[in-house]
Design a protein around this motif. Structure first.
Motif, PDB file in Angstrom:
ATOM      1  N   ASN A  94      72.998  -8.461 108.377  1.00 23.37           N
ATOM      2  CA  ASN A  94      73.900  -8.924 107.333  1.00 23.37           C
ATOM      3  C   ASN A  94      73.414 -10.244 106.747  1.00 23.37           C
ATOM      4  O   ASN A  94      72.484 -10.867 107.272  1.00 23.37           O
ATOM      5  N   ALA A  95      74.057 -10.665 105.674  1.00 22.89           N
ATOM      6  CA  ALA A  95      73.652 -11.919 105.020  1.00 22.89           C
ATOM      7  C   ALA A  95      73.744 -13.092 105.976  1.00 22.89           C
ATOM      8  O   ALA A  95      72.917 -14.021 105.928  1.00 22.89           O
ATOM      9  N   ASP A 114      74.802  -6.762 101.145  1.00 22.85           N
ATOM     10  CA  ASP A 114      74.942  -8.196 100.865  1.00 22.85           C
ATOM     11  C   ASP A 114      73.705  -8.969 101.282  1.00 22.85           C
ATOM     12  O   ASP A 114      73.305  -9.938 100.626  1.00 22.85           O
ATOM     13  N   THR A 161      71.093  -8.337  98.590  1.00 25.08           N
ATOM     14  CA  THR A 161      71.403  -9.145  97.409  1.00 25.08           C
ATOM     15  C   THR A 161      70.942 -10.583  97.602  1.00 25.08           C
ATOM     16  O   THR A 161      70.356 -11.193  96.701  1.00 25.08           O
ATOM     17  N   THR A 162      71.179 -11.125  98.796  1.00 24.84           N
ATOM     18  CA  THR A 162      70.740 -12.493  99.090  1.00 24.84           C
ATOM     19  C   THR A 162      69.226 -12.596  99.050  1.00 24.84           C
ATOM     20  O   THR A 162      68.670 -13.556  98.509  1.00 24.84           O
TER      21      THR A 162
END
Length: 594
Positions: free
Chosen positions: A527-528, A493, A496-497
């Motif tokens: 993490n995002a 994630d 993706t960001t």
């Protein structure tokens, strides 16, 4: 409506709102606007209308509206009525008023070109409420949220695009005289309709011109794939739509839009596509008498699509030690290496932070053959002594065969120094024994500039947003660089960001982000929610000018204060709750911020 005294607190404003809500004469549209004004924490006791230099008078709205407003101004000579045009952000683009008394009143409240009258800044008012609601409104007297505006009666009508029906701006009539509100509103509606009709005519002429140029390209003896576009329209013939699909088509349109926005780039451009093919674009700007109608591209596809390699945990690296596998990047590296090995003077173009200097340093390590890399930038002073010394130094470095001279950020040179350097390099080009490499930003380069023709090779280093797939490779590379122990990883994630971020400062910005994350306790996955605010702005949301300024101010504040929301909110003069609301509005995810 009850009178809101200057200096009233937010609590008192809410109490006043309750009174407004219970007033049977209050219209739902005005009540809703007051509610928004309270949520924005507008100070009703003082007026704060921001000012922007050089409002855009070259938009379709301005080109259509200004002649109509000028004619109307002549018809209303000496009448105590002001006519105004604003953009969709509430920025006043034009104000016409011939009554001196009214001019004084308007100037006192800064209702003048350049000032912003959106609800976000001045609460309920004709302009801001028409834009916020998308409906014609008349705001009179005490219906205004801010005390200083309550002497005015304002009839404002939104102006919409004739085909897309998107909001372009508003037309506003303002007076301090009592009169027929119905007549004032009818007049405003009539003028707004005239402006929309003129926009339709201008848009039609503009799009007809582009369509005609597109049809001419398609009907030529050997048409091939053809693309035509402007800000509003995209046209492609069947040959192109069948030949270029999926990510290749997205990349092609992305590059074409950027090229169309810079008409000095007329000519032929080669665009590597994600599939490994190259799209050669022959650009023909389409111009009308009063504006640019867009551009037509004749497209030639070179090569075959290659299977997309799976991204591995170990980033792909070239023989030069450079990270990346996108076709656009590999093409730039290969072309630069060919020129460098041949000893050709090389001009590298690219946005700030794309890695131009890193590429030169890699080329020098691999092919420098004992030569010394000398780096020089523009002199810090324009004083004659400083520029003379700088030119003498450049001249001396170029005649030393053991030197490679890197002249960085040549776009920052002043016009006079640029001309003098051009003369110097032209004179030395045949006798210089050192190799010259120049870097500059493409947005600053003019196609007819003699300075830009001095080098035998010119290579454009792609922006990170055009290096499809390389964001993940680079992020992993930088994490390994700053966490050599190999602890920790980046979650899907978060990747993706990172891939969705527009990266205005390119690779330099990405490295800075990963370096900051790598300094946190090791052994945990990134993490995002761990990403800083600058990575969490939606690149797909279209913001108005004022919204973009506000978003950037919030991002700068968070970055300067180590993502501390409370401190940033205090420095910006807003509450913590408002800060979080604005962060959500602009896609700045707040969950991990303190």
């Amino acid at each position: 409506m009850p009178r809101h005294q200057p200096g009233t607190s937010l609590r008192a404003a809410r109490e006043l709102y309750q009174e407004v809500t219970n007033d049977p004469s209050a219209r739902p549209l005005v009540v809703a606007s007051w509610q928004r004004s309270i949520e924005y924490q507008v100070k009703s006791g003082s007026l704060d209308a921001p000012y922007l230099d050089n409002p855009n008078l070259d938009s379709p709205l301005a080109r259509a509206a200004l002649p109509i407003v000028e004619t109307l101004h002549k018809q209303l000579a000496d009448d105590p009525v002001s006519t105004m045009i604003t953009d969709r952000s509430g920025v006043v683009l034009s104000r016409k008023v011939s009554h001196q008394g009214l001019t004084t009143h308007l100037n006192r409240v800064r209702l003048a070109p350049g000032h912003v009258f959106s609800e976000r800044y001045v609460g309920t008012n004709g302009i801001g409420t028409a834009l916020a609601s998308g409906r014609p409104v008349l705001i009179a007297g005490r219906q205004h949220y801010v005390e200083e505006l309550r002497e005015f009666r304002c009839a404002a009508v939104p102006i919409l695009h004739p085909t897309r029906r998107t909001l372009l701006g508003a037309f506003n009539l303002t007076t301090i005289h009592q009169g027929s509100d119905g007549m004032l509103m009818a007049f405003a509606r009539s003028v707004a309709a005239q402006i929309e009709a003129e926009i339709a005519v201008i848009t039609s002429r503009r799009e007809r011109a582009l369509f005609q140029a597109y049809m001419e390209a398609c009907s030529s003896a050997r048409p091939g794939p053809v693309l035509a576009l402007n800000r509003d329209v995209v046209m492609m013939n069947e040959q192109l739509s069948a030949a270029v699909t999926g990510p290749d088509q997205y990349a092609l349109l992305d590059h074409a839009r950027e090229i169309a926005a810079h008409h000095r780039l007329e000519g032929t451009r080669s665009i590597p596509l994600p599939s490994g093919r190259v799209a050669e674009l022959r650009v023909s700007p389409c111009q009308r008498e009063d504006s640019d109608a867009g551009a037509v591209f004749r497209v030639r596809l070179i090569g075959r699509a290659q299977p997309t390699p799976a991204v591995s945990a170990t980033p792909a690296r070239s023989e030069l030690g450079l990270v990346g596998s996108s076709p656009h990047w590999l093409r730039a590296v290969a072309d630069s290496e060919t020129a460098f090995v041949a000893g050709t003077w090389l001009h590298l173009l690219g946005e700030a932070g794309v890695g131009k200097r890193t590429l030169v340093e890699a080329l020098h390590r691999a092919h420098g053959a004992g030569r010394r890399l000398e780096m020089r930038e523009a002199p810090l002073s324009d004083a004659p002594a400083a520029t003379e010394h700088w030119l003498d130094e450049i001249s001396e470095l170029l005649v030393v065969p053991s030197h490679v001279l890197l002249l960085s950020d040549a776009h920052l040179l002043g016009d006079q120094l640029r001309r003098r350097l051009t003369t110097l390099l032209t004179r030395l080009r045949g006798s210089a024994t050192a190799q010259l490499v120049i870097t500059s930003q493409p947005s600053m380069v003019g196609a007819d500039d003699e300075f830009d023709q001095l080098c035998g090779a010119s290579v454009e280093v792609p922006a990170l947003r055009h290096r499809y797939g390389d964001t993940e490779l680079l992020a992993r590379f930088f994490l390994r660089k700053y966490r050599p122990s190999g602890e920790g990883r980046i979650s899907p994630d978060a990747l993706t960001t990172l891939q969705r971020c527009p990266w205005p400062e390119n690779v330099r910005q990405l490295e800075s982000v990963i370096r900051g994350l790598a300094r946190r306790p090791t052994g945990r996955t990134i993490n995002a929610d761990d990403l800083p605010p600058e990575c969490r702005v939606s690149s797909n949301k279209v913001l108005t000018t004022i919204e973009a300024l506000e978003r950037d101010a919030i991002l700068r504040g968070l970055m300067e204060r180590n993502s501390n929301v409370q401190r940033t909110a205090q420095d910006l003069g807003i509450s913590r709750a408002t800060m979080y609301r604005k962060m959500r509005r602009y896609g700045i995810v707040p969950s991990s911020l303190t």
